[in-house]
Design an enzyme around this catalytic site. Structure first.
Site, mmCIF file in Angstrom:
data_model
loop_
_atom_site.group_PDB
_atom_site.id
_atom_site.type_symbol
_atom_site.label_atom_id
_atom_site.label_comp_id
_atom_site.label_asym_id
_atom_site.label_seq_id
_atom_site.Cartn_x
_atom_site.Cartn_y
_atom_site.Cartn_z
ATOM 1 N N HIS A 95 0.877 9.348 1.295
ATOM 2 C CA HIS A 95 0.149 7.994 1.393
ATOM 3 C C HIS A 95 1.650 7.050 1.460
ATOM 4 O O HIS A 95 2.506 7.165 1.378
ATOM 5 C CB HIS A 95 -0.645 7.981 0.182
ATOM 6 C CG HIS A 95 0.080 8.021 -1.073
ATOM 7 N ND1 HIS A 95 0.537 9.124 -1.828
ATOM 8 C CD2 HIS A 95 0.624 6.939 -1.920
ATOM 9 C CE1 HIS A 95 1.512 8.830 -2.814
ATOM 10 N NE2 HIS A 95 1.249 7.498 -2.888
ATOM 11 N N ASP A 97 1.633 3.088 -0.988
ATOM 12 C CA ASP A 97 1.015 2.569 -1.987
ATOM 13 C C ASP A 97 0.179 1.320 -1.886
ATOM 14 O O ASP A 97 0.798 0.395 -0.979
ATOM 15 C CB ASP A 97 1.938 2.034 -3.232
ATOM 16 C CG ASP A 97 2.560 3.572 -3.541
ATOM 17 O OD1 ASP A 97 1.845 4.678 -3.750
ATOM 18 O OD2 ASP A 97 3.988 3.436 -3.993
ATOM 19 N N HIS A 251 4.915 8.631 1.453
ATOM 20 C CA HIS A 251 5.630 9.475 0.691
ATOM 21 C C HIS A 251 4.671 10.611 0.094
ATOM 22 O O HIS A 251 3.457 10.311 0.059
ATOM 23 C CB HIS A 251 6.416 8.579 -0.528
ATOM 24 C CG HIS A 251 5.501 7.778 -1.289
ATOM 25 N ND1 HIS A 251 4.956 6.528 -0.710
ATOM 26 C CD2 HIS A 251 5.040 7.884 -2.761
ATOM 27 C CE1 HIS A 251 4.224 5.914 -1.862
ATOM 28 N NE2 HIS A 251 4.044 6.844 -2.785
ATOM 29 N N ARG A 266 6.597 3.299 -12.596
ATOM 30 C CA ARG A 266 6.733 2.777 -11.469
ATOM 31 C C ARG A 266 6.314 1.167 -11.496
ATOM 32 O O ARG A 266 5.526 1.033 -12.339
ATOM 33 C CB ARG A 266 5.663 3.543 -10.624
ATOM 34 C CG ARG A 266 5.701 3.026 -9.103
ATOM 35 C CD ARG A 266 4.778 3.749 -8.270
ATOM 36 N NE ARG A 266 3.461 2.927 -8.170
ATOM 37 C CZ ARG A 266 2.479 3.325 -7.569
ATOM 38 N NH1 ARG A 266 2.415 4.375 -6.824
ATOM 39 N NH2 ARG A 266 1.343 2.610 -7.383
HETATM 40 C C1 SIN Z 1 3.772 7.657 -6.152
HETATM 41 O O1 SIN Z 1 3.183 8.130 -5.330
HETATM 42 O O2 SIN Z 1 3.796 6.612 -6.321
HETATM 43 C C2 SIN Z 1 4.533 8.580 -7.061
HETATM 44 C C3 SIN Z 1 5.611 9.489 -6.185
HETATM 45 C C4 SIN Z 1 6.165 10.501 -7.072
HETATM 46 O O3 SIN Z 1 5.843 10.747 -8.241
HETATM 47 O O4 SIN Z 1 7.100 11.080 -6.660
#
Ligand code: SIN
Length: 275
Positions: A95, A97, A251, A266
Site C-alpha cells: 500500500h 499511506d 510498502h 510513525r
Molecule cells: C506502515 O505501513 O506504515 C507500517 C510499515 C511497517 O511497520 O513496517
C-alpha cells in the site's frame, strides 16, 4: 563522524550511516538522498519522540493519522505495534499511506523502537520502475485513467471486528469517510518521474468502471508492481529512522516474526495535490 549514503538496490532505497540529523549540512545530504532514492533508512540514531517530530517538521506540516493509536505523550505520533501474541501486522499488504485523502501525505517517517531479533523488515517497491517496465501502449492507456481510493473498507465499520480494532491498535471506524479520485499514473512532484498510483489496500475501482470490471486490471498492476526487481527491504534495529515517499513507492510490513514484539513510531507529513 562522516555521513555515508549506500544505495540498497538499483530500483530504490538507501541506507544512511553516520548522520547527525540536527546538522544542516547532513540534512541537505539526507534531503538529496530522499529525492534520489525515494526510501531512506538512517541507522544508529538515538532519538526522543520530540526529536522525531522536529525532524518531520523540517519536511512540512505534520499530517495526523486518524486511525492509528497515538503515542500517549505525543498525539501527533502514531503507534505501529504488533505484540508477541498478535497475528496481524499493521500494513502487511502492499500500500501507500493516506492515498484515500484528497491531498495524500508526502512521506511517512518511521522510528524503530523495539524490533524482533531477526525479521520485521519493511519491503518497498518503486512505482516509477514498475511504470517504466510496462510497454508503451499500456503506459499510454493507463495515463488516461483515474481511480478511486477509500478509507471506508480499510478502517471503517466493516472491519471493526478485526484483530487490529479489537486490540485497540486501529480505532475511529466512524472517521473512515474519505474517498479520493487520483490519476492512475502521476507525475512525481519532486522528481518529475511518472509513477503508478494505485495500491491494493485503498484503491477501489477505476473512475467510470465498476469494482468488478476494475478488479482484473488492478490485480495485474498489483502483481506487476510487486516484482522483486522493483523492490528493496529496510532492515530495522532500534534507533533506525526510515522515511519513504508515498507518491513514488508502495510498502508492506513483512509479518515474519511470530511470538516477538515490534514497536514503531510513525509520523506522516502533508503532501500536495497529485497530477
Ligand atoms: C506502515 O505501513 O506504515 C507500517 C510499515 C511497517 O511497520 O513496517
Amino acid at each position: 563522524m562522516s555521513i555515508e549514503v549506500q544505495p540498497i538496490t538499483p530500483a530504490l532505497g538507501a541506507d544512511i550511516y553516520g548522520a547527525d540529523i540536527s546538522r544542516d549540512d547532513h540534512f541537505e545530504i539526507i534531503r538529496q538522498a530522499f529525492t534520489d532514492y525515494a526510501v531512506i533508512a538512517i541507522h544508529g540514531l538515538n532519538l526522543t519522540p520530540d526529536d522525531h517530530l522536529a525532524f518531520a517538521r523540517r519536511w512540512g506540516e505534520i499530517n495526523v493519522n486518524r486511525f492509528f493509536k497515538p503515542v500517549d505523550t505525543h498525539p501527533q505520533i502514531a503507534t505501529v505495534l504488533k505484540e508477541a501474541d498478535q497475528t496481524y501486522a499493521i500494513g502487511e499488504d502492499w500500500h501507500t499511506d493516506h492515498s484515500y485523502d484528497q491531498v495524500p501525505a508526502m512521506c511517512s517517517i518511521l522510528h524503530a523502537i523495539e524490533t524482533p531479533d531477526v525479521g520485521g523488515d519493511t519491503a518497498f517497491s518503486s512505482m516509477n520502475a514498475a511504470y517504466m517496465a510496462l510497454s508503451e501502449g499500456f503506459r499510454e492507456f493507463l495515463d488516461g485513467l483515474k481511480a478511486w481510493h477509500s478509507s471506508r473498507h480499510a478502517f471503517g465499520a466493516v472491519v471493526a471486528d478485526s484483530e487490529a480494532h479489537e486490540t485497540g491498535r486501529i480505532a475511529n471506524a466512524d472517521a473512515a469517510t474519505q474517498d479520493a479520485l487520483h490519476p492512475v499514473v502521476i507525475t512525481h512532484p519532486l522528481s518529475g518521474k511518472r509513477c503508478i498510483y494505485v495500491n491494493s489496500d485503498f484503491t477501489t475501482h477505476f473512475d467510470g468502471w465498476s469494482p468488478q470490471d476494475s478488479a482484473p486490471l488492478l490485480q495485474q498492476l498489483y502483481d506487476h508492481g510487486a516484482r522483486a526487481e522493483f523492490t528493496c527491504r529496510v532492515r530495522w534495529k532500534p534507533g533506525t529512522l526510515g522515511m519513504w515517499d508515498n507518491r513514488a513507492t508502495w510498502h508492506k510490513a513483512i509479518n515474519d516474526y511470530p511470538g516477538q514484539r515490534r514497536l514503531m513510531h510513525r509520523v506522516t507529513v502533508e503532501g500536495v495535490p497529485l497530477v
